[in-house]
Design a protein around this motif. Structure first.
Motif, PDB file in Angstrom:
ATOM      1  N   GLU A 129      66.233  11.963 -19.756  1.00  0.00           N
ATOM      2  CA  GLU A 129      66.597  12.842 -18.640  1.00  0.00           C
ATOM      3  C   GLU A 129      67.378  12.070 -17.574  1.00  0.00           C
ATOM      4  N   GLU A 130      66.956  10.860 -17.321  1.00  0.00           N
ATOM      5  CA  GLU A 130      67.652  10.030 -16.336  1.00  0.00           C
ATOM      6  C   GLU A 130      69.070   9.707 -16.801  1.00  0.00           C
ATOM      7  N   TRP A 131      69.211   9.289 -18.063  1.00  0.00           N
ATOM      8  CA  TRP A 131      70.532   8.947 -18.586  1.00  0.00           C
ATOM      9  C   TRP A 131      71.460  10.157 -18.636  1.00  0.00           C
ATOM     10  N   ALA A 132      70.921  11.300 -19.076  1.00  0.00           N
ATOM     11  CA  ALA A 132      71.736  12.513 -19.228  1.00  0.00           C
ATOM     12  C   ALA A 132      71.899  13.261 -17.907  1.00  0.00           C
ATOM     13  N   GLN A 133      71.122  12.883 -16.904  1.00  0.00           N
ATOM     14  CA  GLN A 133      71.140  13.527 -15.596  1.00  0.00           C
ATOM     15  C   GLN A 133      70.908  15.026 -15.699  1.00  0.00           C
ATOM     16  N   ARG A 134      69.892  15.357 -16.502  1.00  0.00           N
ATOM     17  CA  ARG A 134      69.494  16.757 -16.650  1.00  0.00           C
ATOM     18  C   ARG A 134      68.046  16.800 -17.123  1.00  0.00           C
ATOM     19  N   THR A 135      67.439  17.959 -16.981  1.00  0.00           N
ATOM     20  CA  THR A 135      66.070  18.163 -17.441  1.00  0.00           C
ATOM     21  C   THR A 135      66.101  18.562 -18.916  1.00  0.00           C
ATOM     22  N   ILE A 136      65.205  17.997 -19.684  1.00  0.00           N
ATOM     23  CA  ILE A 136      65.080  18.357 -21.094  1.00  0.00           C
ATOM     24  C   ILE A 136      64.052  19.469 -21.194  1.00  0.00           C
ATOM     25  N   SER A 137      64.465  20.594 -21.763  1.00  0.00           N
ATOM     26  CA  SER A 137      63.566  21.748 -21.864  1.00  0.00           C
ATOM     27  C   SER A 137      62.585  21.569 -23.026  1.00  0.00           C
ATOM     28  N   VAL A 138      61.495  22.263 -22.942  1.00  0.00           N
ATOM     29  CA  VAL A 138      60.471  22.227 -23.994  1.00  0.00           C
ATOM     30  C   VAL A 138      61.071  22.676 -25.327  1.00  0.00           C
ATOM     31  N   ASP A 139      62.024  23.587 -25.290  1.00  0.00           N
ATOM     32  CA  ASP A 139      62.666  24.077 -26.520  1.00  0.00           C
ATOM     33  C   ASP A 139      63.430  22.981 -27.257  1.00  0.00           C
ATOM     34  N   GLU A 140      63.863  21.956 -26.538  1.00  0.00           N
ATOM     35  CA  GLU A 140      64.608  20.858 -27.150  1.00  0.00           C
ATOM     36  C   GLU A 140      63.702  19.803 -27.781  1.00  0.00           C
ATOM     37  N   VAL A 141      62.431  19.838 -27.434  1.00  0.00           N
ATOM     38  CA  VAL A 141      61.490  18.823 -27.904  1.00  0.00           C
ATOM     39  C   VAL A 141      60.940  19.247 -29.263  1.00  0.00           C
ATOM     40  N   ALA A 142      61.598  18.758 -30.301  1.00  0.00           N
ATOM     41  CA  ALA A 142      61.209  19.034 -31.686  1.00  0.00           C
ATOM     42  C   ALA A 142      61.247  17.713 -32.452  1.00  0.00           C
ATOM     43  N   PRO A 143      60.406  17.559 -33.449  1.00  0.00           N
ATOM     44  CA  PRO A 143      60.368  16.285 -34.188  1.00  0.00           C
ATOM     45  C   PRO A 143      61.733  15.814 -34.678  1.00  0.00           C
ATOM     46  N   GLU A 144      62.544  16.732 -35.176  1.00  0.00           N
ATOM     47  CA  GLU A 144      63.846  16.328 -35.707  1.00  0.00           C
ATOM     48  C   GLU A 144      64.788  15.820 -34.611  1.00  0.00           C
ATOM     49  N   SER A 145      64.551  16.219 -33.374  1.00  0.00           N
ATOM     50  CA  SER A 145      65.387  15.762 -32.254  1.00  0.00           C
ATOM     51  C   SER A 145      65.169  14.283 -31.929  1.00  0.00           C
ATOM     52  N   PHE A 146      64.028  13.751 -32.361  1.00  0.00           N
ATOM     53  CA  PHE A 146      63.671  12.368 -32.061  1.00  0.00           C
ATOM     54  C   PHE A 146      63.565  11.503 -33.323  1.00  0.00           C
ATOM     55  N   ALA A 147      64.035  12.012 -34.433  1.00  0.00           N
ATOM     56  CA  ALA A 147      63.849  11.334 -35.716  1.00  0.00           C
ATOM     57  C   ALA A 147      64.541   9.975 -35.787  1.00  0.00           C
ATOM     58  N   THR A 148      65.755   9.896 -35.289  1.00  0.00           N
ATOM     59  CA  THR A 148      66.554   8.670 -35.371  1.00  0.00           C
ATOM     60  C   THR A 148      67.323   8.485 -34.063  1.00  0.00           C
ATOM     61  N   ILE A 149      67.897   7.315 -33.884  1.00  0.00           N
ATOM     62  CA  ILE A 149      68.754   7.088 -32.713  1.00  0.00           C
ATOM     63  C   ILE A 149      69.920   8.070 -32.738  1.00  0.00           C
ATOM     64  N   ASP A 150      70.487   8.300 -33.899  1.00  0.00           N
ATOM     65  CA  ASP A 150      71.602   9.228 -34.047  1.00  0.00           C
ATOM     66  C   ASP A 150      71.204  10.643 -33.635  1.00  0.00           C
ATOM     67  N   ALA A 151      70.032  11.106 -34.076  1.00  0.00           N
ATOM     68  CA  ALA A 151      69.559  12.459 -33.732  1.00  0.00           C
ATOM     69  C   ALA A 151      69.303  12.572 -32.231  1.00  0.00           C
ATOM     70  N   ILE A 152      68.721  11.552 -31.635  1.00  0.00           N
ATOM     71  CA  ILE A 152      68.466  11.575 -30.189  1.00  0.00           C
ATOM     72  C   ILE A 152      69.785  11.655 -29.434  1.00  0.00           C
ATOM     73  N   GLU A 153      70.744  10.849 -29.840  1.00  0.00           N
ATOM     74  CA  GLU A 153      72.035  10.865 -29.153  1.00  0.00           C
ATOM     75  C   GLU A 153      72.712  12.243 -29.285  1.00  0.00           C
ATOM     76  N   LYS A 154      72.727  12.797 -30.482  1.00  0.00           N
ATOM     77  CA  LYS A 154      73.380  14.090 -30.696  1.00  0.00           C
ATOM     78  C   LYS A 154      72.686  15.211 -29.925  1.00  0.00           C
ATOM     79  N   THR A 155      71.374  15.130 -29.797  1.00  0.00           N
ATOM     80  CA  THR A 155      70.627  16.200 -29.131  1.00  0.00           C
ATOM     81  C   THR A 155      70.656  16.082 -27.615  1.00  0.00           C
ATOM     82  N   PHE A 156      70.551  14.873 -27.100  1.00  0.00           N
ATOM     83  CA  PHE A 156      70.317  14.720 -25.665  1.00  0.00           C
ATOM     84  C   PHE A 156      71.409  14.025 -24.870  1.00  0.00           C
ATOM     85  N   LEU A 157      72.271  13.265 -25.503  1.00  0.00           N
ATOM     86  CA  LEU A 157      73.226  12.489 -24.723  1.00  0.00           C
ATOM     87  C   LEU A 157      74.645  12.954 -24.900  1.00  0.00           C
TER      88      LEU A 157
END
Length: 75
Positions: A47-75
């Motif tokens: 949230e700090e890096w992206a300067q936005r709030t991450i919604s509960v809807d975005e918090v899914a296991p696949e969103s955090f699976a790899t560095i690549d998935a985290i970057e694509k989902t949140f950054l």
């Protein structure tokens, strides 16, 4: 430092298996590189890096699976 490099450094700093190679496609939680205890701090950091709030809807296991998935989902 770009967000991907910051994310990679963050993961490396907390890596529970630093003897193994780490890349953008490494399974972070399945391979126990990170644990569920790391997740709240990771979300706050993203949230700090992206300067936005991450919604509960975005918090899914696949969103955090790899560095690549985290970057694509949140950054």
């Amino acid at each position: 430092m770009n967000p991907r490099d910051e994310l990679r450094a963050w993961v490396k700093q907390r890596d529970r298996r630093p003897e193994l190679p780490l890349d953008e496609h490494t399974a972070l939680f399945v391979d126990r590189r990170l644990t569920s205890l790391d997740l709240p701090e990771l979300i706050l950091t993203l949230e700090e890096w992206a300067q936005r709030t991450i919604s509960v809807d975005e918090v899914a296991p696949e969103s955090f699976a790899t560095i690549d998935a985290i970057e694509k989902t949140f950054l």
